[in-house]
Scaffold this motif. Sequence first.
Motif, PDB file in Angstrom:
ATOM      1  N   GLN A 112       0.859  -1.199   0.000  1.00 46.86           N
ATOM      2  CA  GLN A 112       0.000   0.000   0.000  1.00 46.86           C
ATOM      3  C   GLN A 112       0.894   1.248   0.000  1.00 46.86           C
ATOM      4  O   GLN A 112       1.884   1.312   0.733  1.00 46.86           O
ATOM      5  N   LEU A 113       0.539   2.212  -0.825  1.00 43.83           N
ATOM      6  CA  LEU A 113       1.352   3.426  -0.962  1.00 43.83           C
ATOM      7  C   LEU A 113       0.485   4.679  -0.875  1.00 43.83           C
ATOM      8  O   LEU A 113      -0.688   4.678  -1.283  1.00 43.83           O
ATOM      9  N   LEU A 114       1.075   5.746  -0.366  1.00 43.72           N
ATOM     10  CA  LEU A 114       0.488   7.088  -0.441  1.00 43.72           C
ATOM     11  C   LEU A 114       1.425   7.904  -1.318  1.00 43.72           C
ATOM     12  O   LEU A 114       2.593   8.106  -0.965  1.00 43.72           O
ATOM     13  N   LEU A 115       0.938   8.336  -2.461  1.00 46.54           N
ATOM     14  CA  LEU A 115       1.781   9.016  -3.437  1.00 46.54           C
ATOM     15  C   LEU A 115       1.289  10.434  -3.683  1.00 46.54           C
ATOM     16  O   LEU A 115       0.089  10.667  -3.861  1.00 46.54           O
ATOM     17  N   THR A 116       2.232  11.367  -3.717  1.00 47.32           N
ATOM     18  CA  THR A 116       1.912  12.761  -4.040  1.00 47.32           C
ATOM     19  C   THR A 116       2.731  13.148  -5.264  1.00 47.32           C
ATOM     20  O   THR A 116       3.944  12.896  -5.313  1.00 47.32           O
ATOM     21  N   GLY A 117       2.068  13.725  -6.267  1.00 41.45           N
ATOM     22  CA  GLY A 117       2.797  14.117  -7.463  1.00 41.45           C
ATOM     23  C   GLY A 117       1.909  14.820  -8.466  1.00 41.45           C
ATOM     24  O   GLY A 117       0.758  15.177  -8.179  1.00 41.45           O
ATOM     25  N   LYS A 118       2.434  15.026  -9.663  1.00 43.20           N
ATOM     26  CA  LYS A 118       1.731  15.743 -10.727  1.00 43.20           C
ATOM     27  C   LYS A 118       1.007  14.736 -11.623  1.00 43.20           C
ATOM     28  O   LYS A 118       1.591  13.762 -12.094  1.00 43.20           O
ATOM     29  N   TRP A 119      -0.278  15.011 -11.861  1.00 42.99           N
ATOM     30  CA  TRP A 119      -1.142  14.076 -12.590  1.00 42.99           C
ATOM     31  C   TRP A 119      -1.211  14.433 -14.071  1.00 42.99           C
ATOM     32  O   TRP A 119      -1.469  15.593 -14.428  1.00 42.99           O
ATOM     33  N   ASP A 120      -0.950  13.446 -14.927  1.00 42.74           N
ATOM     34  CA  ASP A 120      -1.103  13.577 -16.374  1.00 42.74           C
ATOM     35  C   ASP A 120      -2.319  12.740 -16.762  1.00 42.74           C
ATOM     36  O   ASP A 120      -2.239  11.508 -16.836  1.00 42.74           O
ATOM     37  N   SER A 121      -3.447  13.412 -17.014  1.00 47.22           N
ATOM     38  CA  SER A 121      -4.711  12.693 -17.235  1.00 47.22           C
ATOM     39  C   SER A 121      -4.740  11.984 -18.591  1.00 47.22           C
ATOM     40  O   SER A 121      -5.448  10.990 -18.758  1.00 47.22           O
ATOM     41  N   ARG A 122      -3.983  12.482 -19.576  1.00 46.08           N
ATOM     42  CA  ARG A 122      -4.006  11.836 -20.894  1.00 46.08           C
ATOM     43  C   ARG A 122      -3.253  10.507 -20.875  1.00 46.08           C
ATOM     44  O   ARG A 122      -3.681   9.526 -21.450  1.00 46.08           O
ATOM     45  N   ARG A 123      -2.113  10.495 -20.191  1.00 42.11           N
ATOM     46  CA  ARG A 123      -1.304   9.277 -20.135  1.00 42.11           C
ATOM     47  C   ARG A 123      -1.678   8.372 -18.957  1.00 42.11           C
ATOM     48  O   ARG A 123      -1.113   7.287 -18.814  1.00 42.11           O
ATOM     49  N   LEU A 124      -2.587   8.862 -18.100  1.00 42.84           N
ATOM     50  CA  LEU A 124      -2.898   8.155 -16.849  1.00 42.84           C
ATOM     51  C   LEU A 124      -1.591   7.881 -16.095  1.00 42.84           C
ATOM     52  O   LEU A 124      -1.277   6.760 -15.695  1.00 42.84           O
ATOM     53  N   GLN A 125      -0.827   8.993 -15.914  1.00 46.96           N
ATOM     54  CA  GLN A 125       0.508   8.865 -15.324  1.00 46.96           C
ATOM     55  C   GLN A 125       0.692   9.876 -14.193  1.00 46.96           C
ATOM     56  O   GLN A 125       0.309  11.031 -14.317  1.00 46.96           O
ATOM     57  N   LEU A 126       1.294   9.426 -13.093  1.00 47.49           N
ATOM     58  CA  LEU A 126       1.605  10.287 -11.956  1.00 47.49           C
ATOM     59  C   LEU A 126       3.118  10.377 -11.820  1.00 47.49           C
ATOM     60  O   LEU A 126       3.801   9.358 -11.675  1.00 47.49           O
ATOM     61  N   THR A 127       3.657  11.621 -11.895  1.00 49.08           N
ATOM     62  CA  THR A 127       5.081  11.825 -11.644  1.00 49.08           C
ATOM     63  C   THR A 127       5.246  12.050 -10.149  1.00 49.08           C
ATOM     64  O   THR A 127       4.805  13.073  -9.607  1.00 49.08           O
ATOM     65  N   VAL A 128       5.839  11.086  -9.470  1.00 51.75           N
ATOM     66  CA  VAL A 128       5.844  11.060  -8.003  1.00 51.75           C
ATOM     67  C   VAL A 128       6.878  12.042  -7.446  1.00 51.75           C
ATOM     68  O   VAL A 128       8.058  12.009  -7.819  1.00 51.75           O
ATOM     69  N   ALA A 129       6.406  12.913  -6.539  1.00 53.88           N
ATOM     70  CA  ALA A 129       7.301  13.835  -5.834  1.00 53.88           C
ATOM     71  C   ALA A 129       7.583  13.323  -4.425  1.00 53.88           C
ATOM     72  O   ALA A 129       8.685  13.470  -3.907  1.00 53.88           O
ATOM     73  N   GLU A 130       6.565  12.712  -3.788  1.00 52.64           N
ATOM     74  CA  GLU A 130       6.716  12.212  -2.418  1.00 52.64           C
ATOM     75  C   GLU A 130       5.985  10.883  -2.301  1.00 52.64           C
ATOM     76  O   GLU A 130       4.918  10.688  -2.901  1.00 52.64           O
TER      77      GLU A 130
END
Length: 684
Positions: A112-130
């Motif tokens: 289980q993870l808690l991820l904070t980052g920038k969301w790219d809705s087109r690619r369904l991709q999260l660039t994780v910052a924390e």
Amino acid sequence: MSTDLHTLPVRSVKGVSLAKAKELEELGIDSVARLLEYFPFRYEDYRIRDLADVKDGEKVTIEGKLYSEPSVQMYGRSKSRMTCKVFADPLMIQTVWFNRHFLKDRLRPGAQLLLTGKWDSRRLQLTVAECEFPGGSSSRSGTLQPVYSITGALAQRWMRKTIQQALVQFGALVAEALPKQLVDKYGFMPRKQAVYRIHHPDDVEEGKQARKRLVYEELFYFQLKLHAFRAIQRQKEDGVAHEFNNEDVRQFVRALPFKLTDSQKKVIAEILHDLKEPYCMNRLLQGDVGAGKTVVAAAALFATVKAGCQGALMVPTEILAEQHKRSLEKLFEPYGMTIGLLTGSLTDRQRRDVIASLHMGLIDVVVGTHALIQDDVLFRKLGLVVTDEQHRFGVNQRSILRRKGMNPDVLTMTATPIPRTLAITAFGDLDVSTLRELPKGRKPIKTYAVGHDKLERVIGFIRNEVSTGRQAYVICPLIEESEKLDVQNAIDVHAQMSHAFPEFRVGLLHGRMTAQEKDEVMRLFKENQVQVLVSTTVIEVGVDVPNATVMVIYDAVRFGLSQLHQLRGRVGRGEHQSHCILIADPKNETAKERMRVMTETNDGFEIARRDLELRGPGDFFGTKQSGLPEFKLADMMSDFEIMEMARDDAAELVAQPDFWTSAEMLPLREFLQREHILDGERLD
């Protein structure tokens, strides 16, 4: 607030070393109280959200389960890109981690993870910052985390931890700072709770409520100082109660070569009433460009001299000082009153003569620049100090001139109309008089904004106006060419205009010329021996040439709204239709908005309001000279309604006799004592 927390050094907080204490002192934090009152300026939102509600490019915190083994690509020795699939119900998303390959062994499928980052809705991709693993001791998930303004080696995480520690250790000692009647009136949360919740709100609304309560408190204490000071000053009655005959002033007004507006008559009546009172007048006279403030000041000076006192008028430039001297001489000479001039360009002998005449009382009214505040300038009996364009003088300059008399009355004037927001804040200890009307017969100035590609048409327009006997100003931001700024300069434009108008005389005026040179150029322009005057902004204030009908401003985007309005006000002073042409190629929305405002309205008060919105209060007068208070939390624009509430409450409290005697109000009186308000020290 408990004074104990103010006297407790910040090192009393566990974890604050001597080195950290020194770093905190650089932020103005030297006590526990100051640490607790070091409020966040925003919050990081770590509340878990559904990705369906998140916009593309937005920062978000999500909860998910690791679905695949992480794949790592290394770049050089330390740079890396790691990817893995995460199931964030109901979506399967790709996560990208830069330079976090050291976490690979902890990222096992099913975790289980808690991820904070920038969301790219087109690619369904999260660039994780924390990244956090639920159950960790420092979990931030589900919270709003405060963000503080920090410098040097201080880190956000340390600041958060330290303020939290201070709340644990000393939060119980936070005392109520407002009278119970005000807390109950607005339903404010107790101060102890507000201080805690502004650092740790459970939700946005709770943070807003804590902030509102603390903003009100800050503004209430500010207004309390102003109103208590005014009340004490009026009780002291140590000013000059001028004794003059109102009929003398009425005769002076009737003899003027023009009729006063109703607004001018009302303001003169307010000032005359103040002059007769035994307390010091402290009044701000504001009015739009050309509203006739000078004649109001003349009436006040006339009454002062009739009462046996001297008057002083301080202005920002020598050109303006000389113009005011000539104007006052015309008005006062029939009554045997003498006008003196004191500027930096006088010879030593001329200066000695003026100072001696002032000291002996041979000069009734002296007009001058900052030369008036030199130590050796002494008056026989100074009764009224008038400062024109007061925002151009620092607080210290104004107070030095005032101290040259025995508590003289003070009238400050400005042609930069001040929005009520600032008038209440910056000048809350002043009575404010406003000239709204313009003299009858004034035609609104037509204003146009054009690009540099229309310069030939602008020159043709100037030629048409000047051919009919009118005159024109051409304003430039700089004197000489600058490599740093691609803007027109006065010397080049003067050469350009001289070439364009061989049949007319083109003058040049700028700040590096001597006072005599400036005076000669302005004399020639006033007499229409110069038809086109190329100038820097030295003509912004006060110069009066009724025959000038064209104002052209090069690179208008380099000027603030209020300055553009001041420059525009140099025309439109006669019977002929006047025009203002702003040459600008706006590169950004703010510049475009300024040009749009100028072409839509001639109302200086509306322009001042918009200028305040665009530039902010710090730049409205000039940050260093403004004398504006610096609030920890309050904002003069967005918190204006709270400012008005605080002002009304402070005025009402101070007016009650119980305020000065009751036990309940003792903490407020102790605050005023600490601020030296009860000593009667003058506010500037």
